[in-house]
Design a protein around this motif. Structure first.
Motif, PDB file in Angstrom:
ATOM      1  N   UNK A 128       1.408 -10.836  31.273  1.00 25.04           N
ATOM      2  CA  UNK A 128       3.060 -10.498  31.623  1.00 25.04           C
ATOM      3  C   UNK A 128       2.831  -8.798  31.315  1.00 25.04           C
ATOM      4  N   UNK A 129       2.699  -8.171  32.490  1.00 22.14           N
ATOM      5  CA  UNK A 129       2.695  -6.734  32.489  1.00 22.14           C
ATOM      6  C   UNK A 129       4.168  -5.921  32.008  1.00 22.14           C
ATOM      7  N   UNK A 152      -0.843 -10.205  38.927  1.00 24.25           N
ATOM      8  CA  UNK A 152      -0.111 -10.203  40.018  1.00 24.25           C
ATOM      9  C   UNK A 152      -0.658  -8.706  40.729  1.00 24.25           C
ATOM     10  N   UNK A 165      -0.194 -12.514  47.759  1.00 25.45           N
ATOM     11  CA  UNK A 165      -1.222 -12.650  49.682  1.00 25.45           C
ATOM     12  C   UNK A 165      -1.695 -13.769  49.252  1.00 25.45           C
ATOM     13  N   UNK A 207       3.706 -29.256  50.525  1.00 28.61           N
ATOM     14  CA  UNK A 207       4.249 -28.403  50.402  1.00 28.61           C
ATOM     15  C   UNK A 207       4.834 -28.680  52.085  1.00 28.61           C
ATOM     16  N   UNK A 208       3.403 -28.354  52.415  1.00 26.19           N
ATOM     17  CA  UNK A 208       3.595 -28.894  54.226  1.00 26.19           C
ATOM     18  C   UNK A 208       3.652 -29.848  55.047  1.00 26.19           C
ATOM     19  N   UNK A 234       4.220  -6.583  40.671  1.00 28.67           N
ATOM     20  CA  UNK A 234       3.815  -7.652  39.232  1.00 28.67           C
ATOM     21  C   UNK A 234       5.082  -8.285  38.775  1.00 28.67           C
ATOM     22  N   UNK A 294       7.713 -10.011  39.559  1.00 29.63           N
ATOM     23  CA  UNK A 294       7.690 -11.415  39.616  1.00 29.63           C
ATOM     24  C   UNK A 294       7.650 -11.994  38.529  1.00 29.63           C
ATOM     25  N   UNK A 295       6.922 -11.112  36.866  1.00 30.73           N
ATOM     26  CA  UNK A 295       6.662 -11.396  35.764  1.00 30.73           C
ATOM     27  C   UNK A 295       8.487 -11.854  35.061  1.00 30.73           C
ATOM     28  N   UNK A 328       8.482 -25.227  56.619  1.00 29.97           N
ATOM     29  CA  UNK A 328       7.609 -25.555  55.486  1.00 29.97           C
ATOM     30  C   UNK A 328       6.381 -24.813  56.026  1.00 29.97           C
ATOM     31  N   UNK A 329       6.445 -24.786  56.424  1.00 32.99           N
ATOM     32  CA  UNK A 329       4.663 -23.844  57.216  1.00 32.99           C
ATOM     33  C   UNK A 329       4.897 -22.640  57.553  1.00 32.99           C
ATOM     34  N   UNK A 379       5.333 -20.189  53.746  1.00 31.59           N
ATOM     35  CA  UNK A 379       3.521 -20.044  52.873  1.00 31.59           C
ATOM     36  C   UNK A 379       3.184 -18.826  54.125  1.00 31.59           C
ATOM     37  N   UNK A 380       3.161 -19.599  55.225  1.00 29.20           N
ATOM     38  CA  UNK A 380       2.957 -17.578  55.888  1.00 29.20           C
ATOM     39  C   UNK A 380       3.383 -16.803  55.697  1.00 29.20           C
ATOM     40  N   UNK A 424       2.972 -15.373  52.144  1.00 30.15           N
ATOM     41  CA  UNK A 424       1.794 -14.419  52.126  1.00 30.15           C
ATOM     42  C   UNK A 424       2.043 -13.105  51.865  1.00 30.15           C
ATOM     43  N   UNK A 463       4.406 -10.710  50.822  1.00 29.00           N
ATOM     44  CA  UNK A 463       3.745  -9.975  49.572  1.00 29.00           C
ATOM     45  C   UNK A 463       3.019  -8.707  49.940  1.00 29.00           C
ATOM     46  N   UNK A 464       1.857  -9.267  50.437  1.00 27.08           N
ATOM     47  CA  UNK A 464       0.771  -8.499  51.233  1.00 27.08           C
ATOM     48  C   UNK A 464       1.388  -6.704  51.660  1.00 27.08           C
ATOM     49  N   UNK A 490       2.439  -5.456  48.315  1.00 33.01           N
ATOM     50  CA  UNK A 490       1.713  -4.956  47.046  1.00 33.01           C
ATOM     51  C   UNK A 490       0.433  -3.105  48.062  1.00 33.01           C
ATOM     52  N   UNK A 492      -0.731  -3.985  50.918  1.00 33.77           N
ATOM     53  CA  UNK A 492      -2.532  -3.996  51.436  1.00 33.77           C
ATOM     54  C   UNK A 492      -2.455  -3.825  52.734  1.00 33.77           C
ATOM     55  N   UNK A 515       1.321 -16.177  64.277  1.00 30.84           N
ATOM     56  CA  UNK A 515       1.440 -17.308  63.350  1.00 30.84           C
ATOM     57  C   UNK A 515       2.098 -18.518  63.807  1.00 30.84           C
TER      58      UNK A 515
END
Lengths: 298, 475
Positions: free
Chosen positions: A133-134, A155, A245, A261-262, B302, B305-306, B439-440, B443-444, B447, B450-451, B454, B456, B469
């Motif tokens: 854990x961070x 993470x 990601x 999930x989907x 991070x 999240x933790x 529900x679709x 997830x799109x 991510x 998050x990117x 972070x 990214x 998408x």
């Protein structure tokens, strides 16, 4: 079938006994492996969404799969994991096995080596999740007390997969070492004695005797751990859920995501079939390449 | 020595790969492996098996299973259930609680395996999918038969649960978002609550709210983020902690910032197009991500999240956060310092909070739909709303229940006006974006966000691609 012994009744008796012994594992195989596999294959031609009756959609799922960028990404991520995991794990395990074989007969030490493997995957993942854990993890406390910067580990997009590979190497190396150790025990000691008389040193003996004679076991270990490694899933469920990601979105997670999930069970089955074909191909190639059926001892 | 393992290896491959989708997959959720695996394993390609609802022990009493995810609300609804059974002695309500993630897994696998609860707490991000998959009872005929007055609920809440003349839930509660602050840290930095309540915000520099965040961020040397000597690599107290990347809706994370910047998710209930590519969203999300990435006034994703943003806040690592009204109790109880709730800052388009509400739904597989309806009607009635309100954990959908909740909070000396003022203010709220394919989309957008968080990808690029998408799902 050249020699026939005994009467027909004796033969039939033997067959009955054989069947009797095979039945329990056959039932297991049919109920848990064969039937779900066939059902999975049928499912892959439908649009089943778990809740409504499935509709046959022919090859639609397979056509979609061919142009699915995320599937290719999942394959790449999985391959990355396999590349991180297998070589290091095998080398570490081989080292441990050789040391076990050469230096100790202690069952206690062998017991310790196999201990991580006895822990359920989920427990191992949770354990490491907390240690890494961070903010609260004890590994980061150590890193910081040594004057380095805190690391995000699971993470971080770049660190997540190597970390997961590390966790699984920790869990599996001991078990793999025990398998290799068993193989080492099968190598006749007189071969080493002969080599020693000829003046070979440890390194020469390892390269010239141990490795070649260990080949069948080594291949067995490689093939099974490679298959196992493609199936990386539980560690990911607990630690990263395919993220950050999509850095750890391996094929199995991708299948899970589609299925639960989907709600696209049909497409999830299609990915499973594709994975099955990929694994079969890899396995056949591996076995051909390494001549797995023969041993240099023969 | 001869190794024969062709068959073994091939068997291993078979076991491994095909099994997951066919049956093993349900065992995946860490939560309840055995419970989850069973129904899925039994599911056939034609899942028309009869739901195996439990038969009541006695012929005259019927037991209704009622599912909810918020453990804080369980005592309140158990009290409602007891009250309900007083007037309906032949119906017993069994309340079953599981945390958010496990809850939905078990509801879904339960629908497949025939073990879902008769009545369950539903969410706006989930119900359209269940409705389109024919898993929810259309209660409109019941509503008309029993003359349930939909006007008793706070405006807007009832409409969220209907589609094409059908109705899948009766509103139980509502929530808004406000700023949560650590009063001790505010005092130390010389920031007043009044200042915070009157703060403004914009996406380019955060406005006066951005200044307050900086003022509340302190490094090891005691400098705050406005000082020249501030070292963002040695922060001991963050000015702000966001609740993570927020996925598709950012309910407590970024939706209030984005909408107060002029963004809208879509064109309303059951829209078929999202506007995630709106530059106003991109600049908002970039500001939100840069709090950590550039300014260093918020913890990394991070870290969030933790521990979770709530824990970071209650453990004194951050001075402010934004969160929903259902969390009031957790903050007040868990923090060892004085916690308060302030108004959201005023954005270019005003103050805006998502207005979300829960409702109960009846599962089509229930063997006791009439009894389920009776319970559901009670749970959404003034009688139950007053009970739930008196527990002070959530704002009921009926005004008298809200009053009871305000009294309960008042008794505990907790000022929750930041949440209620937001709800009653003209144009102070926007509704949860209810569409198909949630529900679709999930997830799109997870991510994607998050990117960005972070670092990214820049927000504008990532959101543009994600929007394409998402909208492709509706084609």
């Amino acid at each position: 079938m050249t020699i026939r012994t005994g009467t027909r009744t004796a033969q039939r008796n033997e067959l009955l006994w054989a069947l009797l012994f095979i039945v329990p594992s056959m039932i297991g195989f049919i109920v848990f492996f064969a039937m779900p596999s066939v059902r999975g294959l049928l499912m892959s031609f439908t649009n089943w969404d778990l809740l409504r009756p499935a509709k046959f959609t022919g090859l639609a799922n397979y056509i979609k799969l061919l142009s699915d960028k995320e599937f290719r990404h999942a394959l790449r991520v999985t391959a990355y994991y396999v590349v991180l995991n297998i070589p290091l794990q095998t080398v570490i395990a081989l080292g441990m096995a050789v040391m076990l074989d050469r230096f100790t007969k202690s069952t206690f030490i062998r017991g310790i080596l196999i201990l991580p493997w006895l822990l359920p995957n989920i427990i191992v993942a949770l354990l490491w999740l907390w240690m890494l854990d961070p903010t609260l993890g004890f590994i980061n406390q150590i890193i910081m007390s040594l004057g380095f910067e805190r690391q995000p580990f699971l993470g971080s997009v770049t660190q997540a997969m190597p970390t997961i590979a590390g966790i699984n190497i920790w869990r599996h190396a001991g078990y793999t070492a025990i398998l290799l150790f068993a193989g080492l025990q099968n190598i006749p000691k007189d071969v080493y004695e002969a080599a020693a008389i000829d003046g070979a040193d440890e390194r020469q003996m390892f390269m010239g005797i141990t490795l070649p004679l260990l080949r069948p076991v080594l291949i067995f270990v490689l093939v099974t751990s490679l298959i196992g490694s493609f199936q990386i899933f539980d560690t990911i469920v607990i630690t990263t859920k395919g993220g950050p990601v999509d850095a750890t979105r391996v094929v199995y997670w991708y299948i899970y995501e589609y299925a639960f999930v989907r709600f696209k069970m049909g497409y999830a089955a299609t990915i499973s079939v594709a994975l099955f074909l990929i694994l079969i191909t890899i396995t056949v190639i591996q076995m051909r390449y390494f001549n797995a059926d023969t041993s240099d001892l023969d | 020595m001869r190794f024969r393992f062709n068959a073994l290896a091939i068997a291993l491959v078979m076991v491994s790969s095909m099994l997951l989708a066919a049956c093993g997959g349900a065992a995946a959720p860490a939560a309840e492996p055995t419970a989850a695996a069973e129904p899925a394993a039994e599911a056939t390609a034609v899942p028309a098996e009869e739901p195996a609802a439990e038969a009541p022990a006695a012929t005259d009493a019927v037991t209704i299973r009622y599912g909810l995810w918020d453990g804080n609300q369980q005592p309140a609804y158990e009290a409602c259930a007891a009250e309900f059974t007083k007037t309906n002695p032949n119906i017993i309500v069994k309340v079953e609680q599981a945390g958010w993630g496990d809850y939905w897994t078990s509801v879904q696998t339960g629908m497949v395996g025939g073990t879902a609860p008769d009545v369950f707490t539903n969410h706006l991000a989930k119900y359209p999918e269940f409705a389109s998959k024919e898993q929810l009872v259309d209660i409109q005929p019941f509503v008309e038969r029993d003359g349930v007055d939909l006007a008793q609920y706070l405006p807007g809440l009832g409409d969220l649960w209907g589609r094409d003349g059908k109705r899948y839930g009766l509103p139980k509660d509502w929530d808004t978002v406000a700023v949560v602050f650590n009063k001790d840290m505010l005092d130390k930095a010389g920031v007043t609550v009044e200042e915070l309540n009157n703060a403004d915000w914009n996406a380019s520099n955060g406005g006066s709210f951005g200044q307050i965040i900086k003022k509340l961020t302190i490094d090891e040397a005691g400098n705050n983020a406005l000082d020249a000597g501030f070292d963002k690599s040695k922060v001991v107290q963050y000015g702000f902690v966001g609740g993570g990347s927020g996925g598709a809706y950012g309910q407590t994370q970024w939706s209030h910032w984005a909408v107060s910047n002029g963004f809208k998710f879509n064109d309303g209930l059951y829209a078929t197009k999202y506007f995630y590519d709106d530059p106003k969203l991109a600049e908002t999300i970039q500001w939100y991500a840069n709090l950590n990435l550039v300014e260093g006034v918020a913890p990394t994703l991070a870290d969030v999240r933790s521990l979770g943003a709530t824990a970071l806040f209650t453990s004194g690592k951050a001075a402010m956060t934004t969160d929903g009204s259902w969390m009031i109790g957790s903050y007040v109880n868990d923090a060892k310092f004085v916690t308060g709730f302030a108004r959201l800052p005023k954005g270019p388009d005003g103050r805006k909070s998502m207005f979300n509400g829960l409702a109960d739904s009846i599962w089509v597989g229930s063997k006791h739909q009439e009894e389920s309806w009776q319970w559901m009607k009670f749970a959404a009635s003034p009688a139950c709303a007053n009970i739930v309100g008196s527990y002070g954990v959530v704002f009921p959908a009926i005004q008298s229940g809200v009053d009871a909740a305000l009294k309960a909070y008042g008794d505990r000396k907790v000022d929750v006006s930041a949440f209620t003022a937001q709800a009653t203010e003209a144009n102070g709220t926007f509704l949860f974006p209810v569409t198909d394919f949630a529900s679709e989309i999930g997830p799109i957008m997870d991510a994607t966000m998050d990117s960005i968080m972070l670092g990214e990808k820049p927000a504008a690029d990532a959101l543009k691609a994600a929007n394409d998408e998402v909208n492709a799902l509706f084609q």
